[in-house]
Scaffold this active site. Structure first.
Site, PDB file in Angstrom:
ATOM      1  N   ASN A  39       0.813  -1.216   0.000  1.00 50.34           N
ATOM      2  CA  ASN A  39       0.000   0.000   0.000  1.00 50.34           C
ATOM      3  C   ASN A  39       0.843   1.260   0.000  1.00 50.34           C
ATOM      4  O   ASN A  39       0.314   2.364   0.091  1.00 50.34           O
ATOM      5  CB  ASN A  39      -0.967   0.004   1.195  1.00 50.34           C
ATOM      6  CG  ASN A  39      -0.298  -0.399   2.501  1.00 50.34           C
ATOM      7  OD1 ASN A  39       0.880  -0.726   2.529  1.00 50.34           O
ATOM      8  ND2 ASN A  39      -1.050  -0.391   3.575  1.00 50.34           N
ATOM      9  N   HIS A  42       7.541   3.329  -2.995  1.00 50.50           N
ATOM     10  CA  HIS A  42       8.730   4.137  -2.725  1.00 50.50           C
ATOM     11  C   HIS A  42       9.468   4.417  -4.028  1.00 50.50           C
ATOM     12  O   HIS A  42       9.759   3.504  -4.790  1.00 50.50           O
ATOM     13  CB  HIS A  42       9.643   3.420  -1.740  1.00 50.50           C
ATOM     14  CG  HIS A  42       9.082   3.368  -0.356  1.00 50.50           C
ATOM     15  ND1 HIS A  42       9.743   2.806   0.708  1.00 50.50           N
ATOM     16  CD2 HIS A  42       7.915   3.836   0.146  1.00 50.50           C
ATOM     17  CE1 HIS A  42       9.005   2.914   1.800  1.00 50.50           C
ATOM     18  NE2 HIS A  42       7.892   3.530   1.476  1.00 50.50           N
TER      19      HIS A  42
END
Length: 321
Positions: A39, A42
């Protein structure tokens, strides 16, 4: 002490992936651990200006000779993991997955998609929350990484592996996900949170190492904090992208426009209490007019009563100050 933990001090999107990548390069850390689910995406940009968005693997997976570890506290989407293995071109001996990591099933994804979580709390609907719930229920529907045939080449007791490396005084970095303000346990904005704890202690617990192994906790914050779009919870001092005179940011998972606000010291000071960081990184300093950056930086330090040790500009590695 061999372990560095990277943790977010606001509501996610602070740039933890970039910081993990930059610190690993700076300190020559070969072993990186990713915790949590898919969820949170990066973003990292390599030396050739190639942009990578990783939701499952640590951002250091794009570095040569790196070792990526998915801890027991990981929640794995097999499709996303396979895509990222292909994208980063890591070999079998560069990826270790703990036998107790959870698998996000199609049922988890379907249950979240048919729920009201997106409408009520701004969920990314990654299936992570449903997978956490199944783990707590401890019923026969629970599926662990060790139960998946195609993951067998990667399965390991990662706790023993990491402990052996610590004994050999090798450096390890833990790439935390999301931010303190989203902690299921410690956020002041419950229930507008994620499904897990998002503190350094929480991440360390998911990895299975001792607090005595930790030498550095890096708290990552940004000049203008963000939250995901929709009814995702309180965001103090919220403004529009037009007011900021910047192009809007979009989340890496849902591709929705982020909400943005002026800096709020209150949430960061709570994050400092919970994490006791040894270093603080201030990202997105490029949102501040160049002539005002030193003044702004001092104001931030005064407001949080702690020194900022690194600054970050867009698409550049962080710089110590």
């Amino acid at each position: 002490m061999s372990v560095t933990i990277v943790v977010g001090g606001q509501y996610g999107g602070e740039g933890k992936g970039k910081v993990t990548y930059c610190i690993a390069k700076e300190k020559n850390i070969r072993i990186a651990v990713r915790v949590g689910g898919t969820n949170s995406g990066h973003t990292v940009v390599d030396e050739n200006n190639n942009k990578f968005i990783l939701r499952q693997l640590p951002t250091t997976a794009i570095l040569p000779n790196s070792i990526s570890v998915l801890s027991a506290g990981s929640y794995i989407d097999l499709n996303i993991l396979k895509e990222e293995i292909k994208l980063t071109k890591i070999s079998n001996d560069q990826l270790l997955i703990d036998e107790n990591a959870m698998i996000i099933t199609n049922e988890d994804l379907e249950n979240e998609a048919s729920s009201v979580l997106r409408k009520e709390i701004g969920s990314t609907l990654s299936g992570t929350g449903q997978s956490v719930l199944r783990r707590i229920q401890r019923n026969k529907s629970t599926k662990l990484a060790k139960d998946v045939e195609e993951l067998k080449p990667f399965i390991s007791n990662t706790k023993e592996f990491l402990f052996e490396r610590i004994i050999k005084k090798e450096k390890i970095i833990i790439e935390g996900t999301q931010g303190f303000g989203l902690s299921l346990i410690h956020s002041p904005h419950y229930p507008f949170t994620t499904s897990r704890d998002t503190t350094a202690a929480g991440f360390l617990s998911e990895v299975g190492l001792s607090p005595f192994d930790v030498e550095d906790i890096i708290l990552v914050i940004r000049t203008y904090p963000i939250r995901v779009e929709g009814n995702s919870g309180k965001l103090e001092n919220e403004i529009s992208w037009d007011e900021l005179e910047q192009l809007p940011e979009f989340t890496s998972v849902t591709k929705k426009m982020r909400r943005i606000a002026k800096f709020d010291s209150k949430i960061v000071k709570k994050a400092i209490i919970a994490n006791r960081p040894t270093n603080i990184v201030l990202n997105h300093l490029d949102y501040i007019n160049e002539v005002d950056r030193i003044k702004y930086l001092k104001e931030i330090e005064e407001s949080i009563a702690q020194k900022v040790n690194y600054i970050g500009l867009d698409n550049q590695c962080i710089t110590s100050i």
